[in-house]
Every structure is written in structure tokens, then in C-alpha cells.
Design a protein around this motif. Structure first.
Motif, PDB file in Angstrom:
ATOM      1  N   MET A 198      11.462  -0.899  11.417  1.00  0.00           N
ATOM      2  CA  MET A 198      11.092  -0.696  10.022  1.00  0.00           C
ATOM      3  C   MET A 198      10.278  -1.873   9.504  1.00  0.00           C
ATOM      4  O   MET A 198      10.344  -2.978  10.047  1.00  0.00           O
ATOM      5  N   SER A 199       9.528  -1.642   8.445  1.00  0.00           N
ATOM      6  CA  SER A 199       8.960  -2.734   7.673  1.00  0.00           C
ATOM      7  C   SER A 199      10.015  -3.168   6.662  1.00  0.00           C
ATOM      8  O   SER A 199      10.849  -2.363   6.241  1.00  0.00           O
ATOM      9  N   ALA A 200       9.987  -4.435   6.276  1.00  0.00           N
ATOM     10  CA  ALA A 200      11.042  -4.926   5.397  1.00  0.00           C
ATOM     11  C   ALA A 200      10.533  -6.040   4.496  1.00  0.00           C
ATOM     12  O   ALA A 200       9.577  -6.749   4.827  1.00  0.00           O
ATOM     13  N   ILE A 201      11.198  -6.172   3.362  1.00  0.00           N
ATOM     14  CA  ILE A 201      10.954  -7.255   2.416  1.00  0.00           C
ATOM     15  C   ILE A 201      12.251  -8.023   2.238  1.00  0.00           C
ATOM     16  O   ILE A 201      13.295  -7.428   1.945  1.00  0.00           O
ATOM     17  N   GLY A 253      16.109  12.132   9.417  1.00  0.00           N
ATOM     18  CA  GLY A 253      14.895  12.316  10.203  1.00  0.00           C
ATOM     19  C   GLY A 253      13.762  11.392   9.805  1.00  0.00           C
ATOM     20  O   GLY A 253      12.591  11.797   9.811  1.00  0.00           O
ATOM     21  N   LEU A 254      14.090  10.145   9.472  1.00  0.00           N
ATOM     22  CA  LEU A 254      13.061   9.193   9.058  1.00  0.00           C
ATOM     23  C   LEU A 254      12.383   8.563  10.269  1.00  0.00           C
ATOM     24  O   LEU A 254      13.005   8.364  11.311  1.00  0.00           O
ATOM     25  N   ALA A 304       0.845  -1.192   0.000  1.00  0.00           N
ATOM     26  CA  ALA A 304       0.000   0.000   0.000  1.00  0.00           C
ATOM     27  C   ALA A 304       0.882   1.245   0.000  1.00  0.00           C
ATOM     28  O   ALA A 304       1.694   1.423   0.916  1.00  0.00           O
ATOM     29  N   PRO A 305       0.756   2.120  -0.994  1.00  0.00           N
ATOM     30  CA  PRO A 305       1.643   3.289  -1.072  1.00  0.00           C
ATOM     31  C   PRO A 305       1.481   4.259   0.086  1.00  0.00           C
ATOM     32  O   PRO A 305       2.418   4.988   0.421  1.00  0.00           O
ATOM     33  N   THR A 306       0.302   4.279   0.715  1.00  0.00           N
ATOM     34  CA  THR A 306       0.084   5.220   1.815  1.00  0.00           C
ATOM     35  C   THR A 306       0.759   4.785   3.108  1.00  0.00           C
ATOM     36  O   THR A 306       0.807   5.553   4.070  1.00  0.00           O
ATOM     37  N   ALA A 307       1.299   3.566   3.143  1.00  0.00           N
ATOM     38  CA  ALA A 307       1.879   3.042   4.381  1.00  0.00           C
ATOM     39  C   ALA A 307       3.287   3.551   4.645  1.00  0.00           C
ATOM     40  O   ALA A 307       3.785   3.431   5.766  1.00  0.00           O
ATOM     41  N   PHE A 308       3.937   4.131   3.624  1.00  0.00           N
ATOM     42  CA  PHE A 308       5.353   4.473   3.757  1.00  0.00           C
ATOM     43  C   PHE A 308       5.649   5.878   3.240  1.00  0.00           C
ATOM     44  O   PHE A 308       5.094   6.311   2.234  1.00  0.00           O
ATOM     45  N   ASP A 309       6.552   6.538   3.949  1.00  0.00           N
ATOM     46  CA  ASP A 309       7.060   7.832   3.501  1.00  0.00           C
ATOM     47  C   ASP A 309       8.413   7.687   2.820  1.00  0.00           C
ATOM     48  O   ASP A 309       8.787   8.523   1.996  1.00  0.00           O
ATOM     49  N   PHE A 347      22.130   1.501   9.543  1.00  0.00           N
ATOM     50  CA  PHE A 347      20.748   1.930   9.344  1.00  0.00           C
ATOM     51  C   PHE A 347      20.484   3.277  10.014  1.00  0.00           C
ATOM     52  O   PHE A 347      19.816   4.147   9.443  1.00  0.00           O
ATOM     53  N   LEU A 348      21.009   3.446  11.218  1.00  0.00           N
ATOM     54  CA  LEU A 348      20.795   4.707  11.937  1.00  0.00           C
ATOM     55  C   LEU A 348      21.462   5.876  11.225  1.00  0.00           C
ATOM     56  O   LEU A 348      21.030   7.026  11.371  1.00  0.00           O
TER      57      LEU A 348
END
Length: 226
Positions: A200-203, A176-177, A8-13, A168-169
Motif C-alpha cells: 500500500m501507499s501510506a502517510i 477486494g482492494l 493525486a486523486p487518480t492514484a487511489f481507489d 490489514f488483510l
């Protein structure tokens, strides 16, 4: 959260991409075969898809340069003739395939819709070869590879390597993520686990498979145009 597509595109910035095996196809076997022939030994003893000697980690963190890297490989050789710099570079770069045009179009479109980043474990020899190949094939029309992202990060330049938390940090804090609004895509389960641990979400991407299906419906045809 471990995910699979479509998303879903709205789930991520923001989206953080790996390079090799995700955007850029890799052929480990070609480099293993090439190094084995040059070193007179089975290169899988020191370098594989799932594990590698500390020499390769140090090279990827930029702790040693390409001259020391090649000399270290020569020191591991069991053949009668030491391989030349050119021979070692050619075998080392054999892993790199061509980036598909569809990936370039997708990344360009996503960069207009989301904050996109690259986080790659790589080294100065591979990056120089990849950038030269990309420039020759795509650069005249599309510009440098880095323009596909808000920012691209390479382990040997930042001195940090996935799955280290600090790698990652470096992106999350530096830009500022919000981890819960950030998607990470990588083909290595250790790297994916590290991203998940940070919220984070990840694939976990099957190496060299298409990435487009994750983003079905995110972009219209005009946004996918070069």
C-alpha cells in the motif's frame, strides 16, 4: 510508497484511515495524569504513546472485557483506596477530544468519491464514549459515525490489532482492494511500515494535525457541504 500531501486523486481507489490522532485528536497526557492520580503511581510505567503493557493490547483485541480491564488496573494500584469504575472510565476516556467538524465534512465528501474505510486500534470503553459524543454533536444532522465509511473496523470487534498483517488483510481481502491502489493514513510508524510491506501507499501523519491538506483539489465545495 511513503507519501506526503497533497495527493493525486487518480492514484487511489480506496483510503483506509486510522481514527485516534488522525480523524480524532488525542490527549495522552490527560489520561496518563488521571490514571497516575487514581493508581498512586506513574502511569507511564504501564501506558505511553509509544508502548504499553500487554493488558492494553489484550483489551484492544477484545480478549478481555471492560470489567476485567478495570479490575486489572485496580490490581496495579498502590493507593489506599481502590478507584471506582466511574473514576477509571473517566480517566481512561480523558484521552479523547472532539472530532473537528471539518474532518466530518471531508470524510463525508471523500466517501462519495472513493471507497473509504476505518481501521482503529481501540476498545469498548473508548468507542462507547466516542460514539456517544459524536452522536450528541453531529448525529442529529449527519447520522451515525459509521455512515462516513463504506465500513468501519475496530480492533476489539475483529480481534485483530495493527500492526498485525492480518488486520490489514481483513480489509484488503474482505473488500477486494488492490494494495497498490489503496492509501493508508496513520500516526504510528509501526502501522505505516506494516501497510507499506503489503504494497500500500501510506502517510505517517503527524498526530492531531489537519488531514485536509492531503486532499486539496479532490472535492469541490458542494461535496464538502454537510
Amino acid at each position: 510508497m511513503l507519501l506526503s500531501g497533497p495527493l493525486a486523486p487518480t492514484a487511489f481507489d480506496a483510503i483506509i484511515f486510522d481514527l485516534g490522532g488522525v480523524i480524532l485528536p488525542l490527549s495522552y497526557g490527560r489520561t496518563i495524569d488521571g490514571l497516575s492520580a487514581l493508581l498512586g503511581r506513574d502511569a507511564r510505567e504501564i501506558y505511553q504513546e509509544t508502548s504499553q503493557e500487554s493488558l492494553f493490547d489484550r483489551f484492544e483485541r477484545g480478549e478481555i472485557g471492560q470489567e476485567v480491564f478495570r479490575d486489572s488496573l485496580r490490581a496495579l494500584a498502590r493507593g489506599s483506596r481502590p478507584p471506582t469504575d466511574e473514576e477509571l472510565n473517566q480517566a481512561w476516556n480523558a484521552i479523547l477530544e472532539e472530532i473537528p467538524e471539518e474532518n466530518v465534512a471531508l470524510l463525508r465528501g471523500l466517501s462519495r468519491a472513493k471507497r473509504t474505510f476505518l481501521l482503529s486500534n481501540t476498545n469498548e470503553i473508548h468507542l462507547a464514549k466516542f460514539e456517544a459524543d459524536y452522536e450528541a454533536r453531529h448525529g442529529g444532522l449527519h447520522g451515525p459515525f459509521w455512515t462516513l465509511f463504506e465500513k468501519d473496523y475496530y480492533s476489539h470487534r475483529i480481534g485483530l490489532r495493527k500492526p498485525d498483517r492480518a488486520a490489514f488483510l481483513h480489509i484488503i481481502d474482505g473488500h477486494g482492494l488492490r494494495p497498490e491502489r489503496t492509501l493508508f493514513i496513520d500516526d504510528n510508524h509501526h502501522n505505516v511500515d506494516a501497510a507499506l510491506a503489503l504494497g500500500m501507499s501510506a502517510i505517517l501523519h503527524p498526530r492531531n494535525e489537519k488531514i485536509g491538506p492531503y486532499f486539496e483539489g479532490w472535492l469541490d465545495s458542494s461535496e464538502l457541504a454537510f
